[in-house]
Scaffold this active site. Structure first.
Site, PDB file in Angstrom:
ATOM      1  N   GLU A 210      42.256  32.368  44.271  1.00  0.00           N
ATOM      2  CA  GLU A 210      41.704  32.224  45.525  1.00  0.00           C
ATOM      3  C   GLU A 210      42.313  30.979  46.605  1.00  0.00           C
ATOM      4  OE1 GLU A 210      39.452  34.069  46.647  1.00  0.00           O
ATOM      5  OE2 GLU A 210      38.240  34.731  45.106  1.00  0.00           O
ATOM      6  N   ASP A 355      41.882  44.937  41.376  1.00  0.00           N
ATOM      7  CA  ASP A 355      42.279  45.632  42.449  1.00  0.00           C
ATOM      8  C   ASP A 355      43.706  45.161  43.116  1.00  0.00           C
ATOM      9  OD1 ASP A 355      41.097  43.145  42.995  1.00  0.00           O
ATOM     10  OD2 ASP A 355      39.930  43.650  44.731  1.00  0.00           O
ATOM     11  N   GLU A 459      27.319  45.680  46.353  1.00  0.00           N
ATOM     12  CA  GLU A 459      28.380  45.260  45.282  1.00  0.00           C
ATOM     13  C   GLU A 459      28.777  46.195  44.240  1.00  0.00           C
ATOM     14  OE1 GLU A 459      31.006  41.961  44.812  1.00  0.00           O
ATOM     15  OE2 GLU A 459      30.248  42.814  46.288  1.00  0.00           O
ATOM     16  N   GLU A 478      36.802  45.139  52.709  1.00  0.00           N
ATOM     17  CA  GLU A 478      37.671  46.241  52.111  1.00  0.00           C
ATOM     18  C   GLU A 478      37.411  47.640  52.954  1.00  0.00           C
ATOM     19  OE1 GLU A 478      37.930  43.231  49.601  1.00  0.00           O
ATOM     20  OE2 GLU A 478      36.189  44.229  50.506  1.00  0.00           O
ATOM     21  N   THR A 564      46.460  40.517  50.559  1.00  0.00           N
ATOM     22  CA  THR A 564      45.094  40.750  50.372  1.00  0.00           C
ATOM     23  C   THR A 564      44.043  39.992  50.954  1.00  0.00           C
ATOM     24  OG1 THR A 564      44.083  41.479  48.407  1.00  0.00           O
ATOM     25  CG2 THR A 564      44.788  39.298  48.341  1.00  0.00           C
TER      26      THR A 564
END
Length: 629
Positions: A210, A355, A459, A478, A564
């Protein structure tokens, strides 16, 4: 005789179980989505066309693959479920026009301007309230109109503490969005605030992944944009700027490096304390995406400052994970032990925990031109298509359900569960970058169908029960990202309608007194008091760019790619050059003993780690699913 009774009993039990499976999957309702619209598709145009009345008999139903691993004897339901007549929610290459074609085949310029203004206002409503009520804390609580920082009273609250490091997260994450919106004045003010007020010398334990994508990536992106001599966004030079953002990025990256030490595999620990290093009670397990999605930011930093350390540790982690893939399927799991190299989580999918690993294999190749990255991505993509993809073989024709990517066991390809998560909606965008636009269109329609039903993406969504498994939606980007990239690839106005639908849903369902709040429940639209930083750095950015055809990002001769976290970086020749090769030619021969963790005598990592100085350098089918037809 007793053993014979036991055998007979087991045989009877097996027959009963097979009958139960037959009843569930053969005689029960269809598990596929039943949509009566068709598309006509080419790389530049999609036309939405109404389906006929005749049903199509399918042989590639998703339910048929519940126990399928390319082993006919293991497939208990393929012959039965394949006989249930169902209509597909997608079918390409049909002739004719109808009301749905007319609805989606155009998007007036005036409406585009209106939507662009809505996206801009959405960003500023969140950003201005963050600056007013929350800065310098990390996030805005938009319902209470107050700031949020790390949960110091509960260090185990990783949902908060993995992300919030007491370093003005939302402001840093939003830097390049300000520039994309054309607000150079506020961009300069924000950069100055970051330089003057943010320090990473904090007793904060954060997740390496993160901190990398949200903070390090944004600092690098803003620095590149500030110093780009081609000035794609006009003259945005900041007076007296002396590479401070790059210095800050280097400082943060150095504080993340301890995660790569004392690990037998080279795969990093998931968390570090920015002041003290890896916590003594740190776990030895990490997810594939968390450990394998550092290469873009670390690689750019290395090439900007001429120090290979950061790219080397990130690339070593990627290679270590890659070498742990299954010999049978070529798939990776989602959780690994960094000391033993054993897979703790054997689920292989496209969502949480995996991902961005795939995403960064391709984007690293695009940025750095390393052929090995391309080889890994191509092999990974082939394995995904072979083992995760269910439904008919062709997206646009043939019998069976449209394609769906499921979660499987990495070692045998058998389905492990019947849900997908909202993070998987990034994959159509990655398919666009890979040139697989047809499959991207098909998969995107699946996620948009779910959005149409709930006005958000839950989710987790159970594709078998056609119902949410986990009901919250934290304003994730996304689906918007994939919508934007598909519009750039096809220029079909359908995707502008999708973006408008998403924008209006957010405005209706998530807007509160001081910003936009996480949806706690996608059905009843109850809310949680949190606005994550990616809402401003990604969701609002992609929505704005979708409707802003004349944005400098689209008009510039330079090509850009998104990290990302949605930060923009140029595809630049300088990132394909390694200045350290001339200075330290032996670095390419560095090796590590994966059993002991010891580096060989040529490994320059240990004494160069901190030493090198910085250089001054769709639609009715969707309506049918949601019950609107």
């Amino acid at each position: 005789m007793q053993w014979r009774s036991i055998v007979v009993g087991l045989l009877v039990l097996r027959v009963l179980l097979n009958c139960a499976v037959w009843l569930v999957f053969g005689l029960g309702p269809s598990w596929g989505f039943d949509f009566p619209i068709k598309f006509t598709f080419n790389l530049h145009k999609i036309e939405l066309l109404k389906d006929g009345d005749g049903a199509t008999v399918k042989t590639n139903a998703w339910s048929q693959h519940m126990y399928d691993n390319r082993n006919p004897q293991a497939n208990t339901c393929s012959k039965i479920s394949g006989n249930s007549p169902k209509k597909s929610y997608l079918s390409f290459f049909q002739e004719g026009r109808d009301e749905y074609d007319r609805k989606y085949s155009s998007f007036p310029d005036a409406l585009k301007v209106k939507m662009r203004g809505m996206a801009r206002d959405m960003f500023y409503f969140g950003y201005d309230n963050y600056m007013k009520f929350a800065f310098p804390e990390d996030e805005l609580n938009p319902i209470a109109c107050e700031g949020r920082g790390p949960d110091v009273l509960n260090p185990s609250n990783i949902n908060i503490n993995d992300v919030l490091g007491n370093y003005s997260l939302t402001l840093i994450d939003a830097l390049d969005t300000l520039l994309i919106l054309g607000n150079v004045t506020e961009f300069h003010r924000a950069v100055r605030l970051v330089i003057d007020t943010v320090s990473f010398d904090k007793d904060s334990t954060v997740q390496v992944f993160e901190a990398n994508i949200r903070i390090l990536g944004s600092l690098i992106s803003a620095h590149i944009l500030l110093t780009d001599p081609r000035n794609p966004f006009g003259d945005i030079a900041l007076k007296d700027y002396d590479n401070e953002l790059l210095h800050m990025a280097h400082d943060l990256a150095v504080r993340l490096l301890p995660a790569f030490e004392n690990t037998s595999t080279g795969i990093p620990y998931p968390r570090v304390n920015l002041k003290k290093g890896v916590p003594p009670d740190s776990i030895n397990e990490t997810c594939t995406a968390g450990a394998g999605s550092l290469l873009v930011e670390f690689g750019i930093l290395s090439r900007l400052i001429g120090d290979s350390t950061f790219e080397w540790v990130a690339r070593r982690a990627v290679k270590a994970l890659w070498n742990l893939r299954s010999n049978e399927t070529g798939l990776l799991g989602n959780v690994v032990n960094i000391q033993t190299g054993q897979w703790v989580g054997r689920q292989s999918g496209l969502g949480a925990g995996m991902d961005s690993f795939y995403e960064y294999l391709l984007k690293s190749y695009i940025l750095f031109g390393e052929k090995e990255d391309n080889r890994m991505f191509s092999a990974a993509y082939e394995s995904i298509q072979s083992h995760l993809r269910r439904g008919r073989e062709a997206c646009n024709e043939g019998e069976g359900d449209p394609p769906l990517y499921v979660n499987v066991n990495m070692f045998n390809g058998q389905i492990m569960n019947t849900w997908i998560d909202s993070l998987q909606a990034f994959f159509p965008g990655l398919q666009v970058l890979n040139g697989d636009v047809e499959n991207a269109i098909c998969l995107h329609a699946f996620y948009y169908a779910i959005w149409k039903r709930f006005g958000a993406l839950p989710e987790r969504y159970n594709w078998q029960l056609q119902a949410p498994d986990i009901l919250f939606y934290p304003l994730r980007p996304e689906l918007v990202e994939s919508t934007y990239l598909l519009y750039q690839a096809t220029k079909n106005p359908f995707y502008l309608h999708v973006g408008m639908d998403i924008l209006e849903s957010l405005e209706k369902n998530a807007k509160v007194r001081c910003g936009y709040a996480t949806l706690h429940h996608v059905v009843d639209k109850s809310k949680e008091d949190r606005m994550e930083s990616f809402f401003l750095s990604e969701t609002c950015k992609y929505l704005y760019l979708l409707f802003d055809e004349d944005n400098p990002l689209h008009k510039s001769e330079s090509k850009y790619i998104f990290t990302t976290e949605g930060h923009i970086v140029p595809v630049d020749q300088r990132f394909r050059e390694k200045s350290w090769e001339d200075q330290f030619p032996c670095e390419e021969n560095m090796t590590i003993d994966l059993e002991s963790g010891h580096r060989n005598k040529n490994d320059l990592f240990s004494f160069r780690r901190y030493s090198l100085p910085l250089k001054s350098i769709y639609m009715r089918q969707i309506d049918h699913m949601v019950g609107l037809s």
